[in-house]
Design a protein around this motif. Sequence first.
Motif, short mmCIF file in Angstrom:
data_model
loop_
_atom_site.label_atom_id
_atom_site.label_comp_id
_atom_site.label_asym_id
_atom_site.label_seq_id
_atom_site.Cartn_x
_atom_site.Cartn_y
_atom_site.Cartn_z
N GLN A 43 -1.48 21.91 -36.05
CA GLN A 43 -1.76 20.50 -35.81
C GLN A 43 -3.26 20.28 -35.76
OE1 GLN A 43 -0.74 19.10 -31.94
NE2 GLN A 43 -0.74 21.11 -31.05
N ARG A 44 -3.70 19.15 -36.31
CA ARG A 44 -5.12 18.86 -36.39
C ARG A 44 -5.52 17.73 -35.44
NH1 ARG A 44 -3.39 20.49 -41.36
NH2 ARG A 44 -2.24 18.54 -41.52
N ILE A 45 -4.56 17.11 -34.78
CA ILE A 45 -4.92 16.00 -33.88
C ILE A 45 -5.17 16.51 -32.47
CG2 ILE A 45 -4.07 13.91 -32.77
CD1 ILE A 45 -2.66 13.17 -35.28
N LEU A 46 -4.16 17.01 -31.83
CA LEU A 46 -4.24 17.32 -30.40
C LEU A 46 -5.14 18.50 -30.11
CD1 LEU A 46 -0.53 16.78 -29.35
CD2 LEU A 46 -2.44 15.20 -29.19
N SER A 47 -5.38 19.38 -31.09
CA SER A 47 -6.24 20.53 -30.86
C SER A 47 -7.67 20.09 -30.61
CB SER A 47 -6.20 21.47 -32.07
OG SER A 47 -6.62 20.79 -33.23
N ASN A 48 -8.07 18.92 -31.13
CA ASN A 48 -9.44 18.46 -30.97
C ASN A 48 -9.60 17.45 -29.84
OD1 ASN A 48 -10.30 19.96 -33.19
ND2 ASN A 48 -9.71 18.36 -34.63
N ASP A 49 -8.60 16.63 -29.62
CA ASP A 49 -8.74 15.56 -28.64
C ASP A 49 -7.38 15.22 -28.07
OD1 ASP A 49 -9.33 13.36 -27.15
OD2 ASP A 49 -10.32 12.25 -28.74
N GLU A 50 -7.20 15.47 -26.79
CA GLU A 50 -5.92 15.19 -26.15
C GLU A 50 -5.96 13.90 -25.33
OE1 GLU A 50 -4.19 18.45 -24.13
OE2 GLU A 50 -4.58 19.87 -25.75
N SER A 51 -7.03 13.11 -25.51
CA SER A 51 -7.12 11.86 -24.78
C SER A 51 -6.29 10.79 -25.48
CB SER A 51 -8.58 11.40 -24.71
OG SER A 51 -9.06 11.10 -26.02
N PHE A 52 -6.04 9.71 -24.77
CA PHE A 52 -5.34 8.58 -25.34
C PHE A 52 -6.27 7.38 -25.34
CE2 PHE A 52 -1.83 11.18 -23.60
CZ PHE A 52 -1.21 11.46 -24.81
N GLY A 53 -6.08 6.49 -26.29
CA GLY A 53 -6.96 5.35 -26.43
C GLY A 53 -6.50 4.15 -25.64
N THR A 54 -7.00 2.98 -26.04
CA THR A 54 -6.61 1.73 -25.40
C THR A 54 -5.57 1.05 -26.29
OG1 THR A 54 -8.27 0.43 -26.58
CG2 THR A 54 -8.97 1.54 -24.56
N TYR A 55 -5.19 -0.17 -25.91
CA TYR A 55 -4.25 -0.93 -26.72
C TYR A 55 -4.95 -1.78 -27.78
CZ TYR A 55 -0.77 0.28 -23.18
OH TYR A 55 0.08 0.96 -22.35
N GLU A 56 -6.26 -1.70 -27.83
CA GLU A 56 -7.01 -2.51 -28.79
C GLU A 56 -6.83 -1.96 -30.21
OE1 GLU A 56 -11.63 -3.89 -29.72
OE2 GLU A 56 -11.13 -2.80 -27.87
N ILE A 57 -6.49 -2.82 -31.13
CA ILE A 57 -6.26 -2.42 -32.52
C ILE A 57 -7.37 -3.01 -33.39
CG2 ILE A 57 -4.69 -2.47 -34.49
CD1 ILE A 57 -2.39 -2.84 -32.50
N PRO A 58 -8.19 -2.18 -33.98
CA PRO A 58 -9.29 -2.70 -34.81
C PRO A 58 -8.78 -3.34 -36.10
CG PRO A 58 -9.19 -0.31 -34.97
CD PRO A 58 -8.19 -0.71 -33.92
N ASN A 59 -9.48 -4.35 -36.58
CA ASN A 59 -9.09 -5.04 -37.80
C ASN A 59 -9.66 -4.30 -39.02
OD1 ASN A 59 -8.10 -6.88 -39.62
ND2 ASN A 59 -9.69 -8.41 -39.25
N ILE A 60 -9.12 -3.13 -39.26
CA ILE A 60 -9.48 -2.34 -40.43
C ILE A 60 -8.19 -1.88 -41.09
CG2 ILE A 60 -11.73 -1.58 -39.60
CD1 ILE A 60 -10.50 1.01 -38.68
N VAL A 61 -8.25 -1.69 -42.40
CA VAL A 61 -7.06 -1.34 -43.18
C VAL A 61 -7.29 -0.01 -43.88
CG1 VAL A 61 -5.55 -2.00 -45.08
CG2 VAL A 61 -6.42 -3.75 -43.52
N HIS A 62 -6.25 0.82 -43.87
CA HIS A 62 -6.31 2.14 -44.52
C HIS A 62 -5.27 2.24 -45.62
CE1 HIS A 62 -8.77 3.62 -41.14
NE2 HIS A 62 -7.91 2.95 -40.37
N PHE A 63 -5.69 2.78 -46.75
CA PHE A 63 -4.78 3.16 -47.83
C PHE A 63 -5.01 4.63 -48.14
CE2 PHE A 63 -5.37 -1.39 -48.47
CZ PHE A 63 -4.08 -1.83 -48.76
N ILE A 64 -4.00 5.28 -48.71
CA ILE A 64 -4.11 6.69 -49.10
C ILE A 64 -3.65 6.83 -50.54
CG2 ILE A 64 -3.28 9.04 -48.69
CD1 ILE A 64 -2.86 8.25 -45.76
#
Length: 342
Positions: A43-64
């Motif tokens: 896993q590449r997420i939790l190994s680096n940062d196990e904190s949790f964020g806020t409920y704020e959702i930024p107005n940015i869009v991602h495509f892959i």
Amino acid sequence: MQSSRTPMFSKHMRYRYIYRYTCVLFIVFSSLWIIFHCNNNCQRILSNDESFGTYEIPNIVHFITGQGDASESILDQFGPRLGYRRLERASGEFHLINYLVLLSARQQIKPKQIYLHYSFEPTGYWWLKAKQDRQLNLTLVKIPPITSIYNHPLHHHAHRSDIARLEILDKYGGIYLDLDVLVLKSFSKLLSNSYQVEAIFAWEDKQYNTICNAIIIAPIHSKFLRRIYQSYQSFNSSCWACHSVFLTGQLANIYQNEVYVLPSKAFFTPSWSHIGELYLYNKYNFKNNYACHLWNSYIGKEFLHNLTINSILKPTRMTTFIRMIHHAVGKEKLNSIAREFS
């Protein structure tokens, strides 16, 4: 007296040094083992940062796009299947519909930034057009290929993208959209996150508790998305939608306080099982749709890959799909594209 104690003392010190060296060697070899085996496997997420964020959702869009595939022989043996049909490799070509999807996101959502993440750069006229479109104003992000998760190989580009979107949203937050999702109106109400949840989805089919991951809205470090990520410890590469659709629906029912699931009509109506309503007829009223998933995996070759500007502006038969494009992108922009293309 002193001479009798010295050998015992030396022996004791010798054991201490041996113990220390053994511990050091164990730590070194353990670290090397982890690096070797977890390079693109663990896993590449939790190994680096196990904190949790806020409920704020930024107005940015991602495509892959451009995630690549394993060889044909590997896909034949281990690749995912849709019914009795093995899912094909990505062609690598960026199509007109993909460009129009990007434009619809810019026009309707009006995000601060549109990120397009890729491992292998696509090809074709519409890829060059998208990169050069100043109005679209893409931010291109090259990411390392994701070929495995929890030591399970990811053979197909769709499964690699399933993982990439979770990692990207964990890092940035915002809106993830598949490149076959046409945006039909503003997401501002959803971005306000009045539900105070870790993720927003829509039911693909409420009756069967299925949630499609073609559209995900989430703050950074979403606890719910991390639950989905951790579920890939049981990943099966031959199953097309076990984790991305079926298991996500099950988790949403278990952790109801962490996720808000919109009705199907928000994103996934008309459904793949009523594809005629989208591509053959012109009766569907999409006023309640935030977006529409175009079901490329099911009918891309038949209705999407050969789409032309002329067939959009001067269709032989008006359909819901064509009407959606006119609304989402705008006639002015479509005519502008036609003039540049001719």
